[in-house]
Enzyme design. Sequence first.
Site, PDB file in Angstrom:
ATOM      1  N   HIS A 311       0.845  -1.184   0.000  1.00 63.16           N
ATOM      2  CA  HIS A 311       0.000   0.000   0.000  1.00 63.16           C
ATOM      3  C   HIS A 311       0.879   1.231   0.000  1.00 63.16           C
ATOM      4  CE1 HIS A 311      -3.136   2.854   1.171  1.00 63.16           C
ATOM      5  NE2 HIS A 311      -3.979   1.945   0.711  1.00 63.16           N
ATOM      6  N   ASP A 368      -8.058  -5.450   0.342  1.00 65.05           N
ATOM      7  CA  ASP A 368      -8.562  -6.300  -0.734  1.00 65.05           C
ATOM      8  C   ASP A 368      -8.151  -7.752  -0.597  1.00 65.05           C
ATOM      9  OD1 ASP A 368      -9.904  -4.319  -2.192  1.00 65.05           O
ATOM     10  OD2 ASP A 368      -7.995  -3.537  -2.885  1.00 65.05           O
TER      11      ASP A 368
HETATM   12  N1  CMC Z   1       3.997  -7.533  -4.918  1.00 64.91           N
HETATM   13  C1  CMC Z   1       5.330  -7.478  -5.153  1.00 64.91           C
HETATM   14  N2  CMC Z   1       6.079  -6.378  -5.004  1.00 64.91           N
HETATM   15  C2  CMC Z   1       5.444  -5.258  -4.630  1.00 64.91           C
HETATM   16  C3  CMC Z   1       4.067  -5.224  -4.377  1.00 64.91           C
HETATM   17  C4  CMC Z   1       3.340  -6.412  -4.533  1.00 64.91           C
HETATM   18  N3  CMC Z   1       2.006  -6.440  -4.308  1.00 64.91           N
HETATM   19  N4  CMC Z   1       3.691  -3.974  -4.022  1.00 64.91           N
HETATM   20  C5  CMC Z   1       4.812  -3.240  -4.049  1.00 64.91           C
HETATM   21  N5  CMC Z   1       5.874  -4.015  -4.401  1.00 64.91           N
HETATM   22  C6  CMC Z   1       7.265  -3.579  -4.487  1.00 64.91           C
HETATM   23  C7  CMC Z   1       7.516  -2.787  -5.760  1.00 64.91           C
HETATM   24  O1  CMC Z   1       7.942  -3.601  -6.823  1.00 64.91           O
HETATM   25  C8  CMC Z   1       8.579  -1.803  -5.312  1.00 64.91           C
HETATM   26  O2  CMC Z   1       9.801  -2.471  -5.309  1.00 64.91           O
HETATM   27  P1  CMC Z   1      11.160  -1.647  -5.650  1.00 64.91           P
HETATM   28  O3  CMC Z   1      11.269  -0.602  -4.595  1.00 64.91           O
HETATM   29  O4  CMC Z   1      12.230  -2.697  -5.587  1.00 64.91           O
HETATM   30  O5  CMC Z   1      10.965  -1.083  -7.023  1.00 64.91           O
HETATM   31  C9  CMC Z   1       8.230  -1.523  -3.851  1.00 64.91           C
HETATM   32  O6  CMC Z   1       7.497  -2.689  -3.412  1.00 64.91           O
HETATM   33  C10 CMC Z   1       7.363  -0.300  -3.656  1.00 64.91           C
HETATM   34  O7  CMC Z   1       6.232  -0.412  -4.520  1.00 64.91           O
HETATM   35  P2  CMC Z   1       5.610   0.775  -5.361  1.00 64.91           P
HETATM   36  O8  CMC Z   1       4.896   0.219  -6.535  1.00 64.91           O
HETATM   37  O9  CMC Z   1       6.662   1.803  -5.603  1.00 64.91           O
HETATM   38  O10 CMC Z   1       4.604   1.335  -4.290  1.00 64.91           O
HETATM   39  P3  CMC Z   1       3.344   2.220  -4.585  1.00 64.91           P
HETATM   40  O11 CMC Z   1       3.066   2.938  -3.332  1.00 64.91           O
HETATM   41  O12 CMC Z   1       3.538   3.042  -5.800  1.00 64.91           O
HETATM   42  O13 CMC Z   1       2.183   1.159  -4.910  1.00 64.91           O
HETATM   43  C11 CMC Z   1       0.391  -0.361  -4.651  1.00 64.91           C
HETATM   44  C12 CMC Z   1       1.220   0.750  -3.991  1.00 64.91           C
HETATM   45  C13 CMC Z   1      -0.818  -0.669  -3.769  1.00 64.91           C
HETATM   46  C14 CMC Z   1      -0.121   0.114  -6.016  1.00 64.91           C
HETATM   47  C15 CMC Z   1       1.271  -1.622  -4.812  1.00 64.91           C
HETATM   48  O14 CMC Z   1       1.701  -2.083  -3.551  1.00 64.91           O
HETATM   49  C16 CMC Z   1       0.568  -2.730  -5.580  1.00 64.91           C
HETATM   50  O15 CMC Z   1       0.572  -2.749  -6.816  1.00 64.91           O
HETATM   51  N6  CMC Z   1      -0.104  -3.699  -4.845  1.00 64.91           N
HETATM   52  C17 CMC Z   1      -0.893  -4.713  -5.469  1.00 64.91           C
HETATM   53  C18 CMC Z   1      -2.243  -4.152  -5.864  1.00 64.91           C
HETATM   54  C19 CMC Z   1      -3.147  -3.944  -4.670  1.00 64.91           C
HETATM   55  O16 CMC Z   1      -3.275  -4.809  -3.803  1.00 64.91           O
HETATM   56  N7  CMC Z   1      -3.850  -2.786  -4.655  1.00 64.91           N
HETATM   57  C20 CMC Z   1      -4.815  -2.471  -3.624  1.00 64.91           C
HETATM   58  C21 CMC Z   1      -4.419  -1.303  -2.779  1.00 64.91           C
HETATM   59  S1  CMC Z   1      -5.429  -1.168  -1.301  1.00 64.91           S
HETATM   60  C22 CMC Z   1      -7.005  -0.784  -1.830  1.00 64.91           C
HETATM   61  C23 CMC Z   1      -7.110   0.507  -2.521  1.00 64.91           C
HETATM   62  O17 CMC Z   1      -6.651   1.525  -1.986  1.00 64.91           O
HETATM   63  O18 CMC Z   1      -7.686   0.544  -3.605  1.00 64.91           O
END
Ligand code: CMC
Length: 434
Positions: A311, A368
């Site tokens: 998140h 989720d």
């Molecule tokens: N699985 C594997 N690696 C992950 C995941 C994951 N679910 N989430 C983040 N990472 C890694 C990502 O690759 C990155 O690694 P690095 O620093 O080496 O590049 C690091 O963790 C930080 O991730 P980010 O993408 O820069 O973080 P963000 O804040 O931009 O993204 C997120 C947040 C929720 C989009 C992401 O964690 C994700 O795609 N999660 C899966 C989708 C999900 O469950 N979404 C629901 C969110 S909660 C409900 C809502 O608010 O809608």
Amino acid sequence: MSQSNTGTFTLTDNASGESFELPVIPGSMGPSVIDVRKLYAQTGHFTYDPGFTSTGSCESGLTFIDGDIGMLLHRGYSIEDLAEKSDFMDVAHLLLYGELPTQKQKEKFVHDVTYHTMLHEQLAYFYRGFRRDAHPMAIMCGVVGGLSAFYHDSTDIQDEHQRMVASFRLLAKMPTIAAMAYKYSVGQPFNYPRNDLSYAENFLYMMFAVPAEEYVISPTVARAMDRILILHADHEQNASTSTVRLAGSSGANPFACIAAGVASLWGPAHGGANEAVLKMLEEIGHKDNIPEFIERAKDKDDPFRLMGFGHRVYKNYDPRAKVMQKSCHEVLAELNLDDPLLELAMELEKIALSDPYFVEKKLFPNVDFYSGIVLKALGFPTSMFTVLFAVARTVGWVAQWKEMIEEPGQKIGRPRQLYTGPTQRDYVALEKRS
Ligand code: CMC
């Protein structure tokens, strides 16, 4: 940049040696913000923060999140208390008006909302224009936006009464629109809303009742539904809420703004994750396959991510996920269901939370991760999961939109950019282009 003890930041331009004072504005909780509103005028520079990782886009008194300790408050009340002790109408009143309602206020509020549950009959024809296999979120985008073509008497955003009527209409009609999207996809007749039922019961009734049989609403299912609505009601300045605010900042009508929110919610990184989690669990299939999927999630060359994990704000367990996990166990036990996906999800969570990759990056289950299993147990098809999120989030979107419109001196949202395209060049006639 250096912070002085006078509540300002001093920004120094190393090229010219000039210094600028930036005011710091404290909030009632959480980090204060550095006010950069005059930065461009004073320095000729913009700030740069594409994913808004360090940007406070607005002032708000609705929802507070402390991601480090996993805290979520609505108007100061914890999500755990609200999920345990309130119902969705309480929470909706709290978000819209700032306080939990008294008994009398609640009766009036419920009356005001239920008064608007029906849809203009002409809207039913909208549905027939969609393919039967349309994703219900596609239908939601269209029909919610279409409301602005039907309710002209609540689109004047400068009129306080019209703003309130539009808020009630959106809150009241979203379950009707969502249930009709489902009924259309399965080829069953639409059910008109029943105002003698609670918000959650009425939604279940419109979703699952058929004219040929009596529909008995299980209190367990109704309570679980209500809790899901509470858990998704608002969540600070997430992508869809920011979309609603940005759309609304231009003065667009509230129905169009909420349709923009629905579109933004649809993506798998946001509200689409609940659907994606269930698909992922089904794809994993057996706990023996978990390590392979964990490895894929860690592989930078593989776009696969563990859905329902991670998140932007929570660097700890999402408090909504905790409540949802508990609810998941209760619902399955009370309905006497044994879903192997729950066992698989728990095993996946256990393995991920002991893996250094997830530990170091502070990736915890989010709301989720377990909601899909609960929704499946309640009888919802996977394609309806994100729709349900939209139904629940509508009150948050509306409350945030109202808060923004009612703010004195509200301005259109208009970000700037770091331009990296070609510099100005001479026009080349067609015959001279190579
Ligand atoms: N699985 C594997 N690696 C992950 C995941 C994951 N679910 N989430 C983040 N990472 C890694 C990502 O690759 C990155 O690694 P690095 O620093 O080496 O590049 C690091 O963790 C930080 O991730 P980010 O993408 O820069 O973080 P963000 O804040 O931009 O993204 C997120 C947040 C929720 C989009 C992401 O964690 C994700 O795609 N999660 C899966 C989708 C999900 O469950 N979404 C629901 C969110 S909660 C409900 C809502 O608010 O809608």
